[in-house]
Design a protein around this motif. Sequence first.
Motif, PDB file in Angstrom:
ATOM      1  N   LEU A 103       0.832  -1.198   0.000  1.00  0.00           N
ATOM      2  CA  LEU A 103       0.000   0.000   0.000  1.00  0.00           C
ATOM      3  C   LEU A 103       0.868   1.250   0.000  1.00  0.00           C
ATOM      4  CD1 LEU A 103      -2.823   1.210  -0.026  1.00  0.00           C
ATOM      5  CD2 LEU A 103      -2.818   1.073   2.485  1.00  0.00           C
ATOM      6  N   GLU A 104       1.929   1.254   0.785  1.00  0.00           N
ATOM      7  CA  GLU A 104       2.836   2.406   0.799  1.00  0.00           C
ATOM      8  C   GLU A 104       3.504   2.569  -0.573  1.00  0.00           C
ATOM      9  OE1 GLU A 104       4.571   5.748   1.279  1.00  0.00           O
ATOM     10  OE2 GLU A 104       3.085   5.014   2.692  1.00  0.00           O
ATOM     11  N   ASP A 105       3.829   1.469  -1.231  1.00  0.00           N
ATOM     12  CA  ASP A 105       4.394   1.541  -2.584  1.00  0.00           C
ATOM     13  C   ASP A 105       3.406   2.202  -3.549  1.00  0.00           C
ATOM     14  OD1 ASP A 105       6.741   0.314  -1.739  1.00  0.00           O
ATOM     15  OD2 ASP A 105       6.203  -1.662  -2.552  1.00  0.00           O
ATOM     16  N   ALA A 106       2.123   1.834  -3.447  1.00  0.00           N
ATOM     17  CA  ALA A 106       1.100   2.447  -4.301  1.00  0.00           C
ATOM     18  C   ALA A 106       0.998   3.948  -4.005  1.00  0.00           C
ATOM     19  CB  ALA A 106      -0.251   1.761  -4.090  1.00  0.00           C
ATOM     20  N   PHE A 107       0.973   4.317  -2.722  1.00  0.00           N
ATOM     21  CA  PHE A 107       0.906   5.731  -2.349  1.00  0.00           C
ATOM     22  C   PHE A 107       2.140   6.492  -2.822  1.00  0.00           C
ATOM     23  CE2 PHE A 107      -2.055   4.838   1.489  1.00  0.00           C
ATOM     24  CZ  PHE A 107      -3.163   4.863   0.661  1.00  0.00           C
ATOM     25  N   PHE A 108       3.304   5.852  -2.792  1.00  0.00           N
ATOM     26  CA  PHE A 108       4.532   6.488  -3.289  1.00  0.00           C
ATOM     27  C   PHE A 108       4.363   6.889  -4.758  1.00  0.00           C
ATOM     28  CE2 PHE A 108       8.271   5.718  -5.947  1.00  0.00           C
ATOM     29  CZ  PHE A 108       9.084   6.766  -5.529  1.00  0.00           C
ATOM     30  N   VAL A 109       3.898   5.957  -5.588  1.00  0.00           N
ATOM     31  CA  VAL A 109       3.724   6.243  -7.019  1.00  0.00           C
ATOM     32  C   VAL A 109       2.697   7.357  -7.200  1.00  0.00           C
ATOM     33  CG1 VAL A 109       3.049   5.332  -9.277  1.00  0.00           C
ATOM     34  CG2 VAL A 109       4.392   3.907  -7.715  1.00  0.00           C
ATOM     35  N   ARG A 110       1.605   7.296  -6.467  1.00  0.00           N
ATOM     36  CA  ARG A 110       0.575   8.334  -6.577  1.00  0.00           C
ATOM     37  C   ARG A 110       1.113   9.705  -6.191  1.00  0.00           C
ATOM     38  NH1 ARG A 110      -4.593   5.781  -3.660  1.00  0.00           N
ATOM     39  NH2 ARG A 110      -4.926   8.014  -3.289  1.00  0.00           N
ATOM     40  N   ARG A 111       1.906   9.773  -5.130  1.00  0.00           N
ATOM     41  CA  ARG A 111       2.486  11.069  -4.743  1.00  0.00           C
ATOM     42  C   ARG A 111       3.428  11.587  -5.819  1.00  0.00           C
ATOM     43  NH1 ARG A 111       2.819   8.452   0.247  1.00  0.00           N
ATOM     44  NH2 ARG A 111       5.030   8.041  -0.078  1.00  0.00           N
ATOM     45  N   GLU A 112       4.242  10.711  -6.383  1.00  0.00           N
ATOM     46  CA  GLU A 112       5.178  11.120  -7.437  1.00  0.00           C
ATOM     47  C   GLU A 112       4.433  11.708  -8.636  1.00  0.00           C
ATOM     48  OE1 GLU A 112       8.734  11.044  -7.551  1.00  0.00           O
ATOM     49  OE2 GLU A 112       8.329  10.837  -5.392  1.00  0.00           O
ATOM     50  N   VAL A 113       3.364  11.050  -9.058  1.00  0.00           N
ATOM     51  CA  VAL A 113       2.642  11.473 -10.258  1.00  0.00           C
ATOM     52  C   VAL A 113       1.674  12.613  -9.966  1.00  0.00           C
ATOM     53  CG1 VAL A 113       1.008  10.753 -12.056  1.00  0.00           C
ATOM     54  CG2 VAL A 113       2.904   9.242 -11.401  1.00  0.00           C
ATOM     55  N   PHE A 114       0.777  12.402  -9.016  1.00  0.00           N
ATOM     56  CA  PHE A 114      -0.291  13.383  -8.819  1.00  0.00           C
ATOM     57  C   PHE A 114       0.151  14.613  -8.030  1.00  0.00           C
ATOM     58  CE2 PHE A 114      -2.914   9.399  -9.257  1.00  0.00           C
ATOM     59  CZ  PHE A 114      -3.332   9.679 -10.541  1.00  0.00           C
ATOM     60  N   VAL A 115       0.942  14.424  -6.989  1.00  0.00           N
ATOM     61  CA  VAL A 115       1.333  15.553  -6.146  1.00  0.00           C
ATOM     62  C   VAL A 115       2.546  16.275  -6.724  1.00  0.00           C
ATOM     63  CG1 VAL A 115       2.055  16.252  -3.824  1.00  0.00           C
ATOM     64  CG2 VAL A 115       0.331  14.454  -4.100  1.00  0.00           C
ATOM     65  N   LYS A 116       3.653  15.548  -6.963  1.00  0.00           N
ATOM     66  CA  LYS A 116       4.881  16.199  -7.437  1.00  0.00           C
ATOM     67  C   LYS A 116       4.790  16.621  -8.903  1.00  0.00           C
ATOM     68  CE  LYS A 116       8.002  14.009  -4.139  1.00  0.00           C
ATOM     69  NZ  LYS A 116       9.153  13.102  -3.996  1.00  0.00           N
ATOM     70  N   GLU A 117       4.328  15.735  -9.780  1.00  0.00           N
ATOM     71  CA  GLU A 117       4.313  16.042 -11.213  1.00  0.00           C
ATOM     72  C   GLU A 117       3.145  16.951 -11.600  1.00  0.00           C
ATOM     73  OE1 GLU A 117       3.639  13.683 -15.450  1.00  0.00           O
ATOM     74  OE2 GLU A 117       4.271  12.517 -13.703  1.00  0.00           O
TER      75      GLU A 117
END
Length: 155
Positions: free
Chosen positions: A18-32
């Motif tokens: 779950l943390e891995d999924a949240f990591f990808v989401r933060r990278e794409v949706f929040v940072k990018e």
Amino acid sequence: MTMALDLLVRLVQTPKELEDAFFVRREVFVKEQGIPLPLEQDEYDEISQHIVAYHEGEPIAAGRVRLLDAHVAKVDRICVLPQFRRQQVGVRMMQKLEQYATRTDNDYDVHVIKIYAQIHAVPFYETQDYRITSPEFIDGGLPYRAMEKRWLFVK
């Protein structure tokens, strides 16, 4: 034609996944894309089935699905890290989410999957047989279209 990546797409079953999924989401949706974290992570995270894709042991894509009722599921938060886009990762993610949502080992009979697609992703979802069902609208500061895919089958 691009060769398919060696990819493991799995239903999230552990806190680490779950943390891995949240990591990808933060990278794409929040940072990018600049979506505020409080909008990106929401109350639906607790009631959704998440998926995560790994390449060489590293998380590279994520998504989630939840039931809206006995016949309708909602897929959202589909994202792929930039360096892995256009390599069929999104296709594999959607196949896994659809497979989960329409599985026959439950009491539901899902035959409609809904998605809110960012405008730039609409052509991708159309290749996956999703059809536009709304005019353009803004969510989190970004333009979207509602889309859905229907199946005609009986359990």
